[in-house]
Design an enzyme around this catalytic site. Structure first.
Site, PDB file in Angstrom:
ATOM      1  N   THR A   1     -15.388  -3.644  -4.192  1.00 17.56           N
ATOM      2  CA  THR A   1     -14.072  -3.204  -4.655  1.00 17.56           C
ATOM      3  C   THR A   1     -14.194  -2.460  -5.969  1.00 17.56           C
ATOM      4  O   THR A   1     -15.313  -2.131  -6.415  1.00 17.56           O
ATOM      5  CB  THR A   1     -13.082  -4.397  -4.698  1.00 17.56           C
ATOM      6  OG1 THR A   1     -11.770  -3.895  -4.961  1.00 17.56           O
ATOM      7  CG2 THR A   1     -13.448  -5.433  -5.750  1.00 17.56           C
TER       8      THR A   1
ATOM      9  N   LYS B   1     -16.675   1.468  -5.528  1.00 19.55           N
ATOM     10  CA  LYS B   1     -16.636   1.955  -4.141  1.00 19.55           C
ATOM     11  C   LYS B   1     -17.404   3.265  -3.922  1.00 19.55           C
ATOM     12  O   LYS B   1     -17.894   3.504  -2.826  1.00 19.55           O
ATOM     13  CB  LYS B   1     -15.192   2.113  -3.672  1.00 19.55           C
ATOM     14  CG  LYS B   1     -14.502   0.774  -3.443  1.00 19.55           C
ATOM     15  CD  LYS B   1     -13.128   0.961  -2.848  1.00 19.55           C
ATOM     16  CE  LYS B   1     -12.394  -0.367  -2.787  1.00 19.55           C
ATOM     17  NZ  LYS B   1     -11.127  -0.304  -2.081  1.00 19.55           N
TER      18      LYS B   1
ATOM     19  N   ASP C   1     -11.377  -0.064   4.573  1.00 16.45           N
ATOM     20  CA  ASP C   1     -10.023   0.132   4.034  1.00 16.45           C
ATOM     21  C   ASP C   1      -9.305   1.109   4.947  1.00 16.45           C
ATOM     22  O   ASP C   1      -8.140   0.917   5.305  1.00 16.45           O
ATOM     23  CB  ASP C   1     -10.071   0.779   2.635  1.00 16.45           C
ATOM     24  CG  ASP C   1     -10.525  -0.195   1.565  1.00 16.45           C
ATOM     25  OD1 ASP C   1     -10.280  -1.407   1.720  1.00 16.45           O
ATOM     26  OD2 ASP C   1     -11.132   0.253   0.575  1.00 16.45           O
TER      27      ASP C   1
ATOM     28  N   GLY D   1       0.979  11.693  -2.646  1.00 17.22           N
ATOM     29  CA  GLY D   1      -0.104  11.344  -3.566  1.00 17.22           C
ATOM     30  C   GLY D   1      -1.348  12.171  -3.305  1.00 17.22           C
ATOM     31  O   GLY D   1      -1.497  12.779  -2.232  1.00 17.22           O
TER      32      GLY D   1
ATOM     33  N   GLY E   1      -4.402  10.890  -5.149  1.00 14.68           N
ATOM     34  CA  GLY E   1      -5.424  10.085  -5.817  1.00 14.68           C
ATOM     35  C   GLY E   1      -6.457   9.612  -4.803  1.00 14.68           C
ATOM     36  O   GLY E   1      -6.522  10.133  -3.674  1.00 14.68           O
TER      37      GLY E   1
ATOM     38  N   ALA F   1      -6.712   6.912  -2.986  1.00 13.75           N
ATOM     39  CA  ALA F   1      -6.179   6.353  -1.736  1.00 13.75           C
ATOM     40  C   ALA F   1      -5.660   7.475  -0.835  1.00 13.75           C
ATOM     41  O   ALA F   1      -5.980   7.520   0.364  1.00 13.75           O
ATOM     42  CB  ALA F   1      -5.069   5.361  -2.054  1.00 13.75           C
TER      43      ALA F   1
ATOM     44  N   GLY G   1       1.956  -2.410   3.221  1.00 19.05           N
ATOM     45  CA  GLY G   1       0.512  -2.290   3.419  1.00 19.05           C
ATOM     46  C   GLY G   1      -0.277  -3.581   3.614  1.00 19.05           C
ATOM     47  O   GLY G   1      -1.509  -3.542   3.605  1.00 19.05           O
TER      48      GLY G   1
HETATM   49  P1  ATR Z   1      -5.424   5.394  -6.263  1.00 20.53           P
HETATM   50  O1  ATR Z   1      -6.898   5.269  -6.374  1.00 20.53           O
HETATM   51  O2  ATR Z   1      -4.707   4.110  -5.982  1.00 20.53           O
HETATM   52  O3  ATR Z   1      -5.014   6.462  -5.311  1.00 20.53           O
HETATM   53  P2  ATR Z   1      -5.023   7.168  -8.493  1.00 20.53           P
HETATM   54  O4  ATR Z   1      -6.256   7.878  -8.073  1.00 20.53           O
HETATM   55  O5  ATR Z   1      -4.837   6.834  -9.931  1.00 20.53           O
HETATM   56  O6  ATR Z   1      -4.880   5.791  -7.724  1.00 20.53           O
HETATM   57  O7  ATR Z   1      -3.765   8.022  -7.968  1.00 20.53           O
HETATM   58  C1  ATR Z   1      -2.441   7.702  -8.283  1.00 20.53           C
HETATM   59  C2  ATR Z   1      -1.498   8.623  -7.514  1.00 20.53           C
HETATM   60  O8  ATR Z   1      -0.138   8.258  -7.845  1.00 20.53           O
HETATM   61  C3  ATR Z   1      -1.628  10.092  -7.886  1.00 20.53           C
HETATM   62  O9  ATR Z   1      -1.313  10.885  -6.761  1.00 20.53           O
HETATM   63  C4  ATR Z   1      -0.540  10.261  -8.972  1.00 20.53           C
HETATM   64  O10 ATR Z   1      -0.051  11.564  -9.131  1.00 20.53           O
HETATM   65  P3  ATR Z   1      -0.741  12.576 -10.208  1.00 20.53           P
HETATM   66  O11 ATR Z   1      -2.023  13.050  -9.565  1.00 20.53           O
HETATM   67  O12 ATR Z   1       0.245  13.683 -10.381  1.00 20.53           O
HETATM   68  O13 ATR Z   1      -0.975  11.774 -11.460  1.00 20.53           O
HETATM   69  C5  ATR Z   1       0.538   9.387  -8.396  1.00 20.53           C
HETATM   70  N1  ATR Z   1       1.486   8.956  -9.420  1.00 20.53           N
HETATM   71  C6  ATR Z   1       1.293   8.004 -10.357  1.00 20.53           C
HETATM   72  N2  ATR Z   1       2.394   7.872 -11.119  1.00 20.53           N
HETATM   73  C7  ATR Z   1       3.302   8.792 -10.666  1.00 20.53           C
HETATM   74  C8  ATR Z   1       4.640   9.135 -11.010  1.00 20.53           C
HETATM   75  N3  ATR Z   1       5.298   8.511 -11.998  1.00 20.53           N
HETATM   76  N4  ATR Z   1       5.262  10.090 -10.281  1.00 20.53           N
HETATM   77  C9  ATR Z   1       4.640  10.726  -9.279  1.00 20.53           C
HETATM   78  N5  ATR Z   1       3.376  10.437  -8.884  1.00 20.53           N
HETATM   79  C10 ATR Z   1       2.715   9.484  -9.573  1.00 20.53           C
END
Ligand code: ATR
Length: 289
Positions: free
Chosen positions: A66, A70, A106, A130, A132, A134, A249
């Protein structure tokens, strides 16, 4: 649980590992199936490569990996599953000759969870919220399973563009269309599956959601939120208000565990046992549905 000279050990490698539900999932499965296996957490503060070498030397059957290892752990693998390799992240190591083979349960777990709800990816148009880690993995999954078009919406459009370019290149298909979150009005006028893969709405920020406008939710026939805490996110509520189906989820978490257990023990877990473990998980989370 009886531990003796033949007991096989699996465990979770990560930092932190204190709040994991994986020991409950795996030890319940082992007990129910009468398998001589235990699953324990291993806090690894750094040097995950040393941990993997040590695990092999100690004859561990397998491991889950985790945060934050990863991707880093991939350097320590003997082999890697094709989809996990493309995604660039593994969460399950299976003992093979000379080391461990990496898998990403996952994401195969997400696929199994969605399938259990009757959700289909093949030939479908999909919205992902998103960009990020995930969301990126979900984008790979959608293309891998033959989605038609995937609209990847993110607050920072540059990140959506980067992910889209990478997934399209690796999968050799121009399938992912990057968009800015605020451009949701430009989505086609049809109902689609929408996978919520941002961290927005995660407890304790239960009232937050990436898109507030109810018009957006009219384009969703099914919403899948990767978040399971809370169990009825604001995203899910908005989907349901517009007549769609919505799921949290927790089943993804269940099936990532089940798929790992199946790989380690070369067994198939049936629906009855899956449901039994799921009921325990829901009990621990105080979730009713
Ligand atoms: P994970 O590994 O869980 O995917 P991450 O890589 O930190 O976590 O990604 C977080 C996601 O949530 C990103 O798509 C982020 O958008 P940005 O790339 O623009 O930062 C999104 N996210 C987090 N807070 C946000 C907010 N307040 N409004 C819109 N999108 C948000």
């Amino acid at each position: 649980m009886k531990i003796n000279g033949k007991t096989r050990t699996c465990g979770l490698v990560g930092n932190p590992v204190e709040h994991t539900m994986s020991p409950m999932i795996h030890n319940t499965l082992a007990e129910e199936l009468g398998m001589n296996m235990v699953y324990v957490p291993f806090l690894v503060e750094d040097a995950v490569d040393t941990a993997v070498k040590g695990a092999y030397a100690l004859n561990l059957l397998g491991m889950n990996v985790t945060v934050p290892y990863k991707s880093e752990v991939m350097k320590s693998l003997a082999e890697c599953d094709e989809l996990a390799e493309k995604i660039g992240a593994v969460n399950t190591l299976v003992r093979v000759n000379g080391g461990y083979k990496g898998y990403n349960t996952d994401i195969t777990g997400l696929y199994r969870a969605m399938s259990s709800y009757g959700i289909v990816l093949e030939h479908q148009n999909v919205i992902i919220l998103g960009a990020g880690g995930a969301a990126r993995a979900v984008a790979f999954l959608c293309v891998y399973h033959g989605a038609k078009q995937v609209y990847l919406l993110n607050r920072s459009v540059e990140k959506a563009q980067e992910v889209a370019a990478e997934v399209n290149r690796v999968m050799d298909r121009e399938c992912i269309i990057p968009m800015s979150l605020k451009d949701y009005v430009c989505l086609p006028e049809e109902k689609m599956l929408c996978i919520q893969a941002t961290s927005v709405g995660l407890s304790p920020n239960d009232s937050e959601v990436v898109i507030e406008d109810t018009e957006f939710y009219k384009k969703i026939h099914t919403g899948y939120d990767l978040i399971y805490r809370p169990a009825n996110t604001r995203f899910m509520q908005l989907v349901k208000q517009q007549g769609g189906k919505a799921y949290h989820g927790l089943k993804m978490l269940l099936y990532q565990g089940i798929e790992a257990f199946e790989l380690w023990n070369e067994v198939k877990i049936d629906d009855e046992l899956s449901n039994k473990v799921y009921e325990i998980m829901k009990g621990e989370m105080n979730i009713e549905e």
